[in-house]
Write a protein that holds these residues in place. Sequence first.
Motif, PDB file in Angstrom:
ATOM      1  N   GLU A  40       0.422   8.040   7.650  1.00 24.13           N
ATOM      2  CA  GLU A  40      -0.869   8.132   8.322  1.00 24.13           C
ATOM      3  C   GLU A  40      -1.831   7.062   7.812  1.00 24.13           C
ATOM      4  OE1 GLU A  40      -4.280  11.427   8.141  1.00 24.13           O
ATOM      5  OE2 GLU A  40      -2.382  12.182   8.943  1.00 24.13           O
ATOM      6  N   GLN A  41      -1.891   6.900   6.510  1.00 30.25           N
ATOM      7  CA  GLN A  41      -2.784   5.899   5.916  1.00 30.25           C
ATOM      8  C   GLN A  41      -2.356   4.479   6.310  1.00 30.25           C
ATOM      9  OE1 GLN A  41      -5.602   6.577   4.342  1.00 30.25           O
ATOM     10  NE2 GLN A  41      -6.047   4.401   4.153  1.00 30.25           N
ATOM     11  N   CYS A  42      -1.068   4.223   6.289  1.00 28.68           N
ATOM     12  CA  CYS A  42      -0.559   2.900   6.666  1.00 28.68           C
ATOM     13  C   CYS A  42      -0.839   2.614   8.138  1.00 28.68           C
ATOM     14  CB  CYS A  42       0.934   2.791   6.365  1.00 28.68           C
ATOM     15  SG  CYS A  42       1.300   2.680   4.602  1.00 28.68           S
ATOM     16  N   LEU A  43      -0.650   3.608   9.000  1.00 24.25           N
ATOM     17  CA  LEU A  43      -0.925   3.416  10.425  1.00 24.25           C
ATOM     18  C   LEU A  43      -2.406   3.124  10.643  1.00 24.25           C
ATOM     19  CD1 LEU A  43       0.203   3.384  13.298  1.00 24.25           C
ATOM     20  CD2 LEU A  43      -0.317   5.833  13.433  1.00 24.25           C
ATOM     21  N   LYS A  44      -3.246   3.805   9.914  1.00 29.51           N
ATOM     22  CA  LYS A  44      -4.695   3.567  10.019  1.00 29.51           C
ATOM     23  C   LYS A  44      -5.020   2.112   9.677  1.00 29.51           C
ATOM     24  CE  LYS A  44      -9.102   5.195   8.238  1.00 29.51           C
ATOM     25  NZ  LYS A  44      -9.788   6.047   7.290  1.00 29.51           N
ATOM     26  N   VAL A  45      -4.431   1.612   8.609  1.00 26.27           N
ATOM     27  CA  VAL A  45      -4.672   0.226   8.197  1.00 26.27           C
ATOM     28  C   VAL A  45      -4.113  -0.748   9.243  1.00 26.27           C
ATOM     29  CG1 VAL A  45      -4.079  -1.522   6.470  1.00 26.27           C
ATOM     30  CG2 VAL A  45      -4.788   0.759   5.737  1.00 26.27           C
ATOM     31  N   MET A  46      -2.905  -0.484   9.731  1.00 30.22           N
ATOM     32  CA  MET A  46      -2.267  -1.392  10.694  1.00 30.22           C
ATOM     33  C   MET A  46      -3.004  -1.457  12.024  1.00 30.22           C
ATOM     34  SD  MET A  46       1.856  -0.934  10.145  1.00 30.22           S
ATOM     35  CE  MET A  46       1.894   0.807  10.559  1.00 30.22           C
ATOM     36  N   THR A  47      -3.733  -0.407  12.378  1.00 28.92           N
ATOM     37  CA  THR A  47      -4.382  -0.357  13.696  1.00 28.92           C
ATOM     38  C   THR A  47      -5.879  -0.613  13.654  1.00 28.92           C
ATOM     39  OG1 THR A  47      -4.640   2.058  13.532  1.00 28.92           O
ATOM     40  CG2 THR A  47      -2.637   1.216  14.623  1.00 28.92           C
ATOM     41  N   GLU A  48      -6.416  -0.906  12.482  1.00 23.17           N
ATOM     42  CA  GLU A  48      -7.866  -1.135  12.368  1.00 23.17           C
ATOM     43  C   GLU A  48      -8.367  -2.186  13.338  1.00 23.17           C
ATOM     44  OE1 GLU A  48      -8.661  -2.004   8.277  1.00 23.17           O
ATOM     45  OE2 GLU A  48      -8.783   0.113   7.740  1.00 23.17           O
ATOM     46  N   ASP A  49      -7.645  -3.281  13.476  1.00 18.46           N
ATOM     47  CA  ASP A  49      -8.094  -4.369  14.360  1.00 18.46           C
ATOM     48  C   ASP A  49      -7.814  -4.093  15.836  1.00 18.46           C
ATOM     49  OD1 ASP A  49      -5.339  -4.646  13.967  1.00 18.46           O
ATOM     50  OD2 ASP A  49      -5.407  -6.819  14.192  1.00 18.46           O
ATOM     51  N   LEU A  50      -7.199  -2.963  16.135  1.00 17.47           N
ATOM     52  CA  LEU A  50      -6.904  -2.602  17.522  1.00 17.47           C
ATOM     53  C   LEU A  50      -7.890  -1.565  18.063  1.00 17.47           C
ATOM     54  CD1 LEU A  50      -3.023  -2.268  17.212  1.00 17.47           C
ATOM     55  CD2 LEU A  50      -4.331  -4.237  18.019  1.00 17.47           C
ATOM     56  N   LYS A  51      -8.876  -1.222  17.251  1.00 12.19           N
ATOM     57  CA  LYS A  51      -9.834  -0.191  17.641  1.00 12.19           C
ATOM     58  C   LYS A  51     -11.197  -0.823  17.848  1.00 12.19           C
ATOM     59  CE  LYS A  51      -7.433   3.293  14.965  1.00 12.19           C
ATOM     60  NZ  LYS A  51      -7.401   4.019  13.715  1.00 12.19           N
ATOM     61  N   PRO A  52     -11.972  -0.291  18.757  1.00 11.83           N
ATOM     62  CA  PRO A  52     -11.629   0.759  19.695  1.00 11.83           C
ATOM     63  C   PRO A  52     -10.773   0.202  20.825  1.00 11.83           C
ATOM     64  CG  PRO A  52     -13.864   0.042  20.112  1.00 11.83           C
ATOM     65  CD  PRO A  52     -13.363  -0.728  18.910  1.00 11.83           C
ATOM     66  N   SER A  53     -10.111   1.077  21.492  1.00 13.09           N
ATOM     67  CA  SER A  53      -9.206   0.677  22.563  1.00 13.09           C
ATOM     68  C   SER A  53      -9.977   0.401  23.852  1.00 13.09           C
ATOM     69  CB  SER A  53      -8.176   1.787  22.810  1.00 13.09           C
ATOM     70  OG  SER A  53      -7.460   1.549  23.998  1.00 13.09           O
ATOM     71  N   LEU A 104       0.831  -1.200   0.000  1.00 15.86           N
ATOM     72  CA  LEU A 104       0.000   0.000   0.000  1.00 15.86           C
ATOM     73  C   LEU A 104       0.867   1.252   0.000  1.00 15.86           C
ATOM     74  CD1 LEU A 104      -2.685   1.571   0.267  1.00 15.86           C
ATOM     75  CD2 LEU A 104      -2.485   1.245   2.760  1.00 15.86           C
ATOM     76  N   ALA A 105       1.898   1.252   0.843  1.00 13.14           N
ATOM     77  CA  ALA A 105       2.800   2.400   0.912  1.00 13.14           C
ATOM     78  C   ALA A 105       3.464   2.649  -0.438  1.00 13.14           C
ATOM     79  CB  ALA A 105       3.856   2.177   1.996  1.00 13.14           C
ATOM     80  N   GLU A 106       3.903   1.587  -1.088  1.00 10.77           N
ATOM     81  CA  GLU A 106       4.544   1.724  -2.401  1.00 10.77           C
ATOM     82  C   GLU A 106       3.559   2.266  -3.432  1.00 10.77           C
ATOM     83  OE1 GLU A 106       6.213  -2.126  -3.177  1.00 10.77           O
ATOM     84  OE2 GLU A 106       7.650  -1.948  -1.533  1.00 10.77           O
ATOM     85  N   GLN A 107       2.337   1.788  -3.387  1.00 11.41           N
ATOM     86  CA  GLN A 107       1.311   2.252  -4.323  1.00 11.41           C
ATOM     87  C   GLN A 107       1.027   3.740  -4.110  1.00 11.41           C
ATOM     88  OE1 GLN A 107      -2.496   0.317  -3.879  1.00 11.41           O
ATOM     89  NE2 GLN A 107      -3.547   2.010  -4.887  1.00 11.41           N
ATOM     90  N   LEU A 108       0.857   4.133  -2.847  1.00 13.76           N
ATOM     91  CA  LEU A 108       0.563   5.534  -2.548  1.00 13.76           C
ATOM     92  C   LEU A 108       1.737   6.434  -2.924  1.00 13.76           C
ATOM     93  CD1 LEU A 108      -1.245   5.080   0.889  1.00 13.76           C
ATOM     94  CD2 LEU A 108      -2.295   5.499  -1.347  1.00 13.76           C
ATOM     95  N   PHE A 109       2.945   5.941  -2.720  1.00 13.05           N
ATOM     96  CA  PHE A 109       4.142   6.699  -3.107  1.00 13.05           C
ATOM     97  C   PHE A 109       4.173   6.897  -4.627  1.00 13.05           C
ATOM     98  CE2 PHE A 109       8.667   6.979  -4.256  1.00 13.05           C
ATOM     99  CZ  PHE A 109       9.021   8.104  -3.525  1.00 13.05           C
ATOM    100  N   GLU A 128       1.699   7.027  -6.528  1.00  9.55           N
ATOM    101  CA  GLU A 128       0.633   7.963  -6.889  1.00  9.55           C
ATOM    102  C   GLU A 128       0.981   9.401  -6.527  1.00  9.55           C
ATOM    103  OE1 GLU A 128      -2.898   6.465  -4.996  1.00  9.55           O
ATOM    104  OE2 GLU A 128      -2.898   4.636  -6.211  1.00  9.55           O
ATOM    105  N   GLY A 129       2.124   9.577  -5.864  1.00  5.79           N
ATOM    106  CA  GLY A 129       2.572  10.926  -5.517  1.00  5.79           C
ATOM    107  C   GLY A 129       2.064  11.453  -4.189  1.00  5.79           C
ATOM    108  N   MET A 130       1.541  10.599  -3.354  1.00  2.00           N
ATOM    109  CA  MET A 130       1.052  11.029  -2.046  1.00  2.00           C
ATOM    110  C   MET A 130       2.236  11.447  -1.171  1.00  2.00           C
ATOM    111  SD  MET A 130      -1.330   8.978   0.713  1.00  2.00           S
ATOM    112  CE  MET A 130      -2.892   9.244  -0.100  1.00  2.00           C
ATOM    113  N   PRO A 131       2.086  12.510  -0.394  1.00  3.80           N
ATOM    114  CA  PRO A 131       3.182  12.940   0.493  1.00  3.80           C
ATOM    115  C   PRO A 131       3.527  11.864   1.531  1.00  3.80           C
ATOM    116  CG  PRO A 131       1.427  14.593   0.421  1.00  3.80           C
ATOM    117  CD  PRO A 131       0.935  13.393  -0.313  1.00  3.80           C
ATOM    118  N   TYR A 132       4.772  11.860   1.937  1.00  2.00           N
ATOM    119  CA  TYR A 132       5.307  10.864   2.869  1.00  2.00           C
ATOM    120  C   TYR A 132       4.481  10.794   4.155  1.00  2.00           C
ATOM    121  CZ  TYR A 132       8.906   8.319   5.462  1.00  2.00           C
ATOM    122  OH  TYR A 132       9.583   7.393   6.193  1.00  2.00           O
ATOM    123  N   TYR A 133       4.183  11.964   4.745  1.00  2.00           N
ATOM    124  CA  TYR A 133       3.445  11.968   6.015  1.00  2.00           C
ATOM    125  C   TYR A 133       2.052  11.359   5.843  1.00  2.00           C
ATOM    126  CZ  TYR A 133       0.560  15.931   4.536  1.00  2.00           C
ATOM    127  OH  TYR A 133      -0.328  16.729   3.872  1.00  2.00           O
TER     128      TYR A 133
END
Length: 142
Positions: free
Chosen positions: A60-73, A44-49, A51-56
């Motif tokens: 943010e998008q990758c962290l959102k995906v990685m933490t989906e199964d950890l929510k809600p806390s 996903l990170a490579e695809q977004l890169f 597409e020209g998406m900014p690094y930050y």
Amino acid sequence: MTTALREKLWAYIVENNPELVFSLQEEHSASRYITEKVNAVLPLAEQLFAEGMPYYAIEEQCLKVMTEDLKPSRYQYIRSVIEEEFPEHYKRLKENGALTYEVVNLIEACKGIFNDFDFTVENEDNRHLRYAIIGQVHDYLV
């Protein structure tokens, strides 16, 4: 990028899911868990890169995906219940340095309630869930 994602994921887990930190450390599998999560979002990170998406924004998008199964806390939920409904206990636990430990214990004590209500982002504002958790926290603290 991999290092940044690893650090952000670990910081998120420490802040929102310390019970997972304890479990992973007990099993000596924290590094493996983080590596698997990061490796899963690298395409996903490579695809977004590409597409020209900014690094930050990619992070943010990758962290959102990685933490989906950890929510809600569950940790943050119980912590806020203690802070709002039992302020004296919250203050004492925080001053003694035992807040995280006791909230992690309460996660286990409230496990059945969370499961009965199928605790999700969609129902975390359910007042019946909150009342049940308040009752369990009361029984635990008092």
